[in-house]
Design an enzyme around this catalytic site. Structure first.
Site, short mmCIF file in Angstrom:
data_model
loop_
_atom_site.label_atom_id
_atom_site.label_comp_id
_atom_site.label_asym_id
_atom_site.label_seq_id
_atom_site.Cartn_x
_atom_site.Cartn_y
_atom_site.Cartn_z
N ASP A 155 8.11 -3.18 -2.87
CA ASP A 155 6.97 -3.83 -2.38
C ASP A 155 6.64 -1.43 -1.82
O ASP A 155 7.51 -0.88 -1.26
CB ASP A 155 6.70 -4.63 -0.82
CG ASP A 155 4.94 -4.44 -0.86
OD1 ASP A 155 3.97 -3.68 -1.07
OD2 ASP A 155 5.00 -6.04 -0.55
N HIS A 167 -0.02 4.09 -3.45
CA HIS A 167 0.04 3.32 -2.19
C HIS A 167 1.17 2.13 -2.91
O HIS A 167 1.40 1.16 -1.90
CB HIS A 167 -1.48 2.12 -1.66
CG HIS A 167 -2.38 3.00 -1.29
ND1 HIS A 167 -2.31 2.53 -0.44
CD2 HIS A 167 -3.05 4.26 -1.53
CE1 HIS A 167 -3.75 3.35 0.40
NE2 HIS A 167 -3.31 4.22 -0.42
P1 ADQ Z 1 -0.93 -4.80 -0.46
O1 ADQ Z 1 0.19 -5.53 -1.66
O2 ADQ Z 1 -1.86 -5.73 -0.64
O3 ADQ Z 1 -1.18 -3.93 -0.34
P2 ADQ Z 1 0.37 -5.29 2.13
O4 ADQ Z 1 0.57 -3.55 2.79
O5 ADQ Z 1 1.19 -6.23 2.99
O6 ADQ Z 1 0.40 -5.55 0.36
O7 ADQ Z 1 -1.17 -5.09 2.81
C1 ADQ Z 1 -1.90 -6.59 2.58
C2 ADQ Z 1 -3.12 -7.12 4.01
O8 ADQ Z 1 -3.48 -7.82 3.14
C3 ADQ Z 1 -2.50 -6.97 4.95
O9 ADQ Z 1 -3.03 -5.84 5.79
C4 ADQ Z 1 -2.64 -8.36 5.49
O10 ADQ Z 1 -3.29 -8.73 6.75
C5 ADQ Z 1 -3.71 -8.39 4.49
N1 ADQ Z 1 -3.41 -10.21 4.39
C6 ADQ Z 1 -2.72 -10.52 4.11
N2 ADQ Z 1 -2.96 -12.10 3.82
C7 ADQ Z 1 -4.33 -12.28 4.82
C8 ADQ Z 1 -4.81 -13.44 4.28
N3 ADQ Z 1 -4.79 -15.09 4.06
N4 ADQ Z 1 -6.09 -13.39 5.46
C9 ADQ Z 1 -6.34 -12.55 5.71
N5 ADQ Z 1 -6.09 -10.51 5.24
C10 ADQ Z 1 -4.94 -11.25 4.43
C11 ADQ Z 1 -0.18 -2.03 -1.46
C12 ADQ Z 1 0.56 -2.17 -1.58
C13 ADQ Z 1 1.28 -2.14 -0.24
C14 ADQ Z 1 0.42 -0.90 0.73
C15 ADQ Z 1 -0.98 -1.23 0.66
C16 ADQ Z 1 -1.05 -0.40 1.87
O11 ADQ Z 1 1.45 -3.38 -2.24
O12 ADQ Z 1 2.48 -1.79 -0.26
O13 ADQ Z 1 1.54 -1.39 1.91
O14 ADQ Z 1 -1.08 -1.28 -0.62
O15 ADQ Z 1 -0.36 1.17 1.26
#
Ligand code: ADQ
Length: 476
Positions: free
Chosen positions: A370, A162
Site C-alpha cells: 500500500d 500516491h
Molecule cells: P486508497 O487505496 O483508496 O488510496 P486509503 O489510503 O486507505 O486507500 O484511503 C481510503 C479512504 O477511503 C479513507 O479515507 C477511508 O476513510 C475511505 N473509506 C474506506 N472505506 C470507506 C467506506 N466504506 N465508506 C466511506 N469511506 C471509506 C490511495 C493509495 C493509498 C494512499 C492514498 C492517499 O492506495 O496507499 O494512502 O491513495 O495517498
C-alpha cells in the site's frame, strides 16, 4: 493562455455528480484528504482543478465550487475501459503493487492512456498563467509532466505518486517503460510516499537512461529534477473532532451493544482491492477460530469493503472469493443471530466510519502492499480514549510513520495470527502508550503539513504564494 496561477491535475475532479429525479445534475464535493489539503491553497490562488467528472461522454462546462474552478475533462466509454480500467488499473496498479496480482498488458490500452494523458496536458497548457504552479497527481497521469513541459517550459511542475513505485526489476516489465520514466522526469519535483520509492525511481534513471543521480537529484537536459518522499497524511484535527462528538460516542456504544458486547471486535475497512490483504486477514481470523485461540461470540470481526473498480475482472473475482470466505467462516463458526464476520459491502459517512473505528478493539490494516493507507491513520485519530490497538502491515507506507503499531508481515500467516492475538491481549497500559505516541505524531504530521512540504520543495515560498491570497511568484 488563461490566468490560472495554481492548478491541480488529477484523474478525478473532487466532486461527484448527483442527478435528481428530473434529470438535473448538481455536484457534491467528495470528501477526502487530497481535497481537504489542497482546498486552502486552491482557494487562495483562484486555483483550478482539472479532472474527469466520472461519467462517460461530453465534459460538463467548467464551474466554480467554493472559490475553486473545476475544469472537467472528457472521457469516452472506450477510454474509461482502456485508459482507466485497462492500463491504469489492470496494468500499472498491480505492477506497482509488487505484482501481488498478475498484471495484464494490451496494446490498445496504452494508446488510450497516451491520448488521455495528452488531453489532460493540453487542457492544462491552455489554462495555466505564465510561470504557474501545476501539481499533477498519481499513476493515471504519469505522462502529463513531460507532455506539459514540452508545451509550457515556463511552468513549475510537481508530480505526486500516491501508490508505491516498484523496484527496477519490476518496472522493467512495463511496455513503454521509457516513455513513462521520461514523462515523470518532465516534472521539477517527483514526490513519493516513502524514501525507498524515490530511491527506486532514481536507480531507474541510471539503469534505463544512464543518468547519474546525486542524492535526491538527477540532471535531465540541464534541468535539475528532485525525487523525494512526502508521506501523505489525514486532516487529524477534523478526524479528532468528529470522533469527539456525542453522536459518534453514542453510536460506537450502540454498535458494541448490537454485537452483544464482545470482548474483542476486530475491524477491517478497505476498498475491495486485492492489495489490501482482505483475504489473508479473513484466513487468519478463521484459523484462529479453528485453533481455538479466538472464540465466537467473544471475538467477532467487522469487515467493511467499499465497492471499487467493479468492472475490472480481477476485482469481480476478488469479490467472489472474499464473499465465499465470509460465508465459509460464518457457516462454520457463526451461531443463530451471531455471525463471526459482519461483512458490509457499502460506503459510510464519516460519522459512521468514526463510530466503527471507536467501537473496534483491534483494527486490522493488513495490505500486501500500500502506498500509505489512510485508514490506519484515521483509526488512530479516532481513538479519543487511546483504548484501541492497531495491527499494521509492514508493507503499508503508514508503517514508516506509525511505528508504535503492532507491525506484521501479511505474507506470513503465522506472524499475522500472532499479531492479532498479541494486539487483542495487550495490556491497557501498553495500548495506551502506543496510541498516545501515534496520535501525537499525527497531530504534527497532518495533511496540510504534507501539502506544505511538497509545495515548499517545489519552490513555492511558504509565507507568500500559495499560502496567502495573492499571486504566485514566477517560476524563473
Ligand atoms: P486508497 O487505496 O483508496 O488510496 P486509503 O489510503 O486507505 O486507500 O484511503 C481510503 C479512504 O477511503 C479513507 O479515507 C477511508 O476513510 C475511505 N473509506 C474506506 N472505506 C470507506 C467506506 N466504506 N465508506 C466511506 N469511506 C471509506 C490511495 C493509495 C493509498 C494512499 C492514498 C492517499 O492506495 O496507499 O494512502 O491513495 O495517498
Amino acid at each position: 493562455m488563461s490566468n490560472a496561477q495554481f492548478i491541480v491535475v488529477a484523474n478525478r475532479l473532487p466532486v461527484d455528480a448527483v442527478v435528481d429525479a428530473e434529470g438535473n445534475r448538481t455536484w457534491r464535493r467528495s470528501p477526502g484528504g487530497l481535497v481537504t489539503a489542497l482546498e486552502p491553497v486552491l482557494q487562495a490562488n483562484r486555483g483550478t482543478w482539472i479532472g474527469w467528472a466520472g461519467t462517460a461522454g461530453a465534459a460538463p462546462e467548467p464551474f466554480e465550487s467554493d472559490g475553486v474552478t473545476l475544469l472537467p475533462v472528457e472521457l469516452s466509454e472506450n477510454e474509461i475501459f482502456r485508459y482507466y480500467e485497462g492500463f491504469s488499473n489492470a496494468s500499472l496498479w498491480p505492477l506497482y503493487h509488487d505484482a501481488v496480482e498478475p498484471r495484464v498488458f494490451r496494446r490498445s490500452w496504452w494508446k488510450s492512456y497516451y491520448e488521455v494523458n495528452e488531453r489532460f496536458a493540453e487542457v492544462c497548457a491552455r489554462e495555466a498563467a505564465p510561470g504557474a504552479v501545476v501539481w499533477i497527481q498519481d499513476y493515471q497521469l504519469q505522462l502529463v509532466p513531460g507532455m506539459l513541459r514540452e508545451r509550457r517550459p515556463d511552468l513549475r511542475i510537481g508530480f505526486f505518486l500516491h501508490i508505491p513505485f516498484p523496484p527496477v526489476e519490476l518496472f522493467m516489465q512495463l511496455p513503454h517503460r521509457m516513455e513513462i520514466l521520461k514523462g515523470l522526469l518532465g516534472a521539477d519535483l517527483v514526490g513519493f510516499q516513502r524514501p525507498l520509492a524515490a530511491q527506486n525511481f532514481l536507480a531507474l534513471t541510471r539503469h534505463l537512461l544512464g543518468y547519474r543521480p546525486r542524492g535526491h537529484y538527477v540532471t535531465v537536459d540541464d534541468r535539475l529534477v528532485r525525487a523525494d518522499a512526502f508521506p501523505i497524511s489525514i486532516d487529524t484535527a477534523a478526524n479528532e473532532e468528529v470522533a469527539g462528538t456525542e453522536r459518534v460516542r453514542q453510536r460506537a456504544k450502540e454498535i458494541r451493544a448490537e454485537l452483544g458486547e464482545p470482548e474483542t471486535i476486530f475491524l477491517g475497512v478497505d476498498r475491495l482491492d486485492y492489495t489490501k490483504g482482505i483475504e489473508v486477514r479473513l484466513k487468519a481470523f478463521r484459523e484462529l477460530l479453528e485453533d481455538g485461540r479466538l472464540e465466537v461470540p467473544k471475538a467477532v470481526m467487522i469487515q467493511v469493503a467499499t465497492p471499487s473498480r467493479e468492472r475490472v475482472d480481477q476485482y469481480v473475482a476478488l469479490r467472489e472469493r472474499v464473499e465465499r470466505e465470509v460465508g465459509r467462516i460464518n457457516g462454520e463458526y457463526g451461531q443463530v443471530g451471531l455471525p463471526a464476520v459482519h461483512y458490509l459491502h457499502q460506503s459510510f459517512d464519516r460519522y459512521e466510519l468514526a463510530a466503527l473505528y471507536q467501537a473496534a478493539d483491534v483494527m486490522a490494516v493488513t495490505p500486501l502492499r500500500d502506498g500509505m493507507n489512510l485508514v490506519a491513520k484515521e483509526y488512530v485519530a479516532s481513538q479519543a480514549d487511546n483504548r484501541g490497538a492497531l495491527v499494521l502491515s509492514e508493507f503499508a507506507g503508514a508503517a514508516g510513520d506509525l511505528r508504535q503499531a503492532f507491525l506484521v508481515n501479511p505474507h506470513d500467516l503465522t506472524d499475522l495470527k500472532d499479531g492479532f492475538v498479541t494486539a487483542a491481549t495487550a495490556s491497557a497500559d501498553d495500548k495506551m502508550k502506543r496510541m498516545r505516541a501515534m496520535r501525537r505524531y499525527l497531530r504534527k504530521h497532518d495533511v496540510s503539513r504534507w501539502a506544505r512540504s511538497f509545495l515548499t520543495a517545489l519552490g513555492v515560498p511558504e509565507r507568500s504564494a500559495a499560502y496567502n491570497p495573492g499571486s504566485l511568484p514566477s517560476a524563473d
